[in-house]
Enzyme design. Structure first.
Site, mmCIF file in Angstrom:
data_model
loop_
_atom_site.group_PDB
_atom_site.id
_atom_site.type_symbol
_atom_site.label_atom_id
_atom_site.label_comp_id
_atom_site.label_asym_id
_atom_site.label_seq_id
_atom_site.Cartn_x
_atom_site.Cartn_y
_atom_site.Cartn_z
ATOM 1 N N GLY A 49 0.798 -1.218 0.000
ATOM 2 C CA GLY A 49 0.000 0.000 0.000
ATOM 3 C C GLY A 49 0.827 1.262 0.000
ATOM 4 O O GLY A 49 0.279 2.362 0.049
ATOM 5 N N CYS A 50 2.130 1.122 -0.033
ATOM 6 C CA CYS A 50 3.019 2.279 -0.069
ATOM 7 C C CYS A 50 3.587 2.425 -1.485
ATOM 8 O O CYS A 50 3.930 1.435 -2.116
ATOM 9 C CB CYS A 50 4.173 2.105 0.918
ATOM 10 N N ALA A 51 3.681 3.670 -1.944
ATOM 11 C CA ALA A 51 4.243 3.914 -3.269
ATOM 12 C C ALA A 51 5.739 3.576 -3.285
ATOM 13 O O ALA A 51 6.267 3.127 -4.287
ATOM 14 C CB ALA A 51 4.019 5.368 -3.676
#
Length: 143
Positions: A49-51
């Site tokens: 969920g993190c870029a």
């Protein structure tokens, strides 16, 4: 509930009126953190969920509801590494129950992060908080 270390960040942010200075401060906090060993940068510690690439590893002292929560983390993005340092200031050293009782959104809003991070960074920050809460809940429940 906020730790003394987090309150220091709040005080620093109040002193640094310009957001660019605050942004630089967060980056410097990340640079000051010890990097996570490459051996711990594995799928099990990676935060989805993190870029950016983000890894969080719990290091819990004790068992059950009174266990003390610590964690280490790292990222390939300097600002995200700084956000990990902010989360460490917020959560590190609390019992797992205190971690679960901490309203991260309200505490982080005190820093104005909710207003100044891109939606991708905000989503990533929420994913990190959720990982921390999931880890703490597992310890509290004896899982």
């Amino acid at each position: 509930m906020a730790s003394e270390a987090f309150e220091e960040i709040v005080d620093t942010f109040e002193f640094l009126e310009d957001w660019e200075d605050r942004y630089r401060h967060v980056i410097e906090m990340g640079k000051a953190m010890e990097p996570l060993s490459e051996a711990f940068k594995v799928p099990a510690t990676k935060v989805d969920g993190c870029a950016s690439q983000v890894w969080l590893m719990a290091d819990v002292e004790g068992e059950g509801r009174e266990a003390i929560y610590h964690f280490k983390g790292d990222s390939d993005a300097m600002i995200v590494k700084g956000l990990i340092a902010v989360l460490r200031a917020l959560y590190d050293g609390l019992t797992v129950v205190e971690v679960l009782e901490t309203d991260a959104g309200a505490q982080l809003a005190r820093l104005g992060l909710d207003e100044h991070l891109s939606s991708q960074r905000s989503n990533g920050l929420r994913a990190m908080v959720e990982r921390i809460r999931t880890q703490a809940a597992g310890v509290a429940e004896g899982v």
